[in-house]
Design a protein around this motif. Sequence first.
Motif, PDB file in Angstrom:
ATOM      1  N   CYS A  50       1.677  96.194 104.758  1.00 13.08           N
ATOM      2  CA  CYS A  50       1.623  96.548 103.345  1.00 13.08           C
ATOM      3  C   CYS A  50       2.576  95.614 102.630  1.00 13.08           C
ATOM      4  O   CYS A  50       3.626  95.272 103.171  1.00 13.08           O
ATOM      5  N   CYS A  52       4.339  96.118 100.047  1.00 10.15           N
ATOM      6  CA  CYS A  52       5.394  96.749  99.243  1.00 10.15           C
ATOM      7  C   CYS A  52       6.770  96.425  99.834  1.00 10.15           C
ATOM      8  O   CYS A  52       6.877  95.935 100.957  1.00 10.15           O
ATOM      9  N   CYS A  58       4.998 103.048 105.547  1.00  8.42           N
ATOM     10  CA  CYS A  58       5.195 103.486 104.166  1.00  8.42           C
ATOM     11  C   CYS A  58       4.036 104.386 103.768  1.00  8.42           C
ATOM     12  O   CYS A  58       3.029 104.484 104.469  1.00  8.42           O
ATOM     13  N   HIS A  60       1.875 103.948 101.547  1.00  6.23           N
ATOM     14  CA  HIS A  60       0.633 103.222 101.249  1.00  6.23           C
ATOM     15  C   HIS A  60      -0.214 103.047 102.507  1.00  6.23           C
ATOM     16  O   HIS A  60      -1.425 103.239 102.485  1.00  6.23           O
TER      17      HIS A  60
HETATM   18 ZN   LIG Z   1       3.711 100.156 101.267  1.00  6.60          ZN
END
Ligand SMILES: [Zn+2]
Length: 86
Positions: A50, A52, A58, A60
Amino acid sequence: MESIHEKALRLIGAGAVTIRFQGDHVIDADVHGDHDTYPVVIEIGDRERCMCPASGDCSHLLAVLAVALQRNTGLPPAVTLGKVGV
Ligand SMILES: [Zn+2]
């Protein structure tokens, strides 16, 4: 403080997960997070990425996995998130 499981469920409920491609080995998705939209790529059985700033698992990644599992199995995210180990 919201756990990443709770946040993943909230993101799914808000319609924040867009799966662009879901194949047997790769899932390619976008997640509209609280601050930005993050591309998520999951190579099944290999690695998960991911974009981020969080390191490691995470919300997500969990959200994308749960939506993909729902497509494959019909199980609701609240059920599959309980099964996704973190
Ligand atoms: Zn993430």
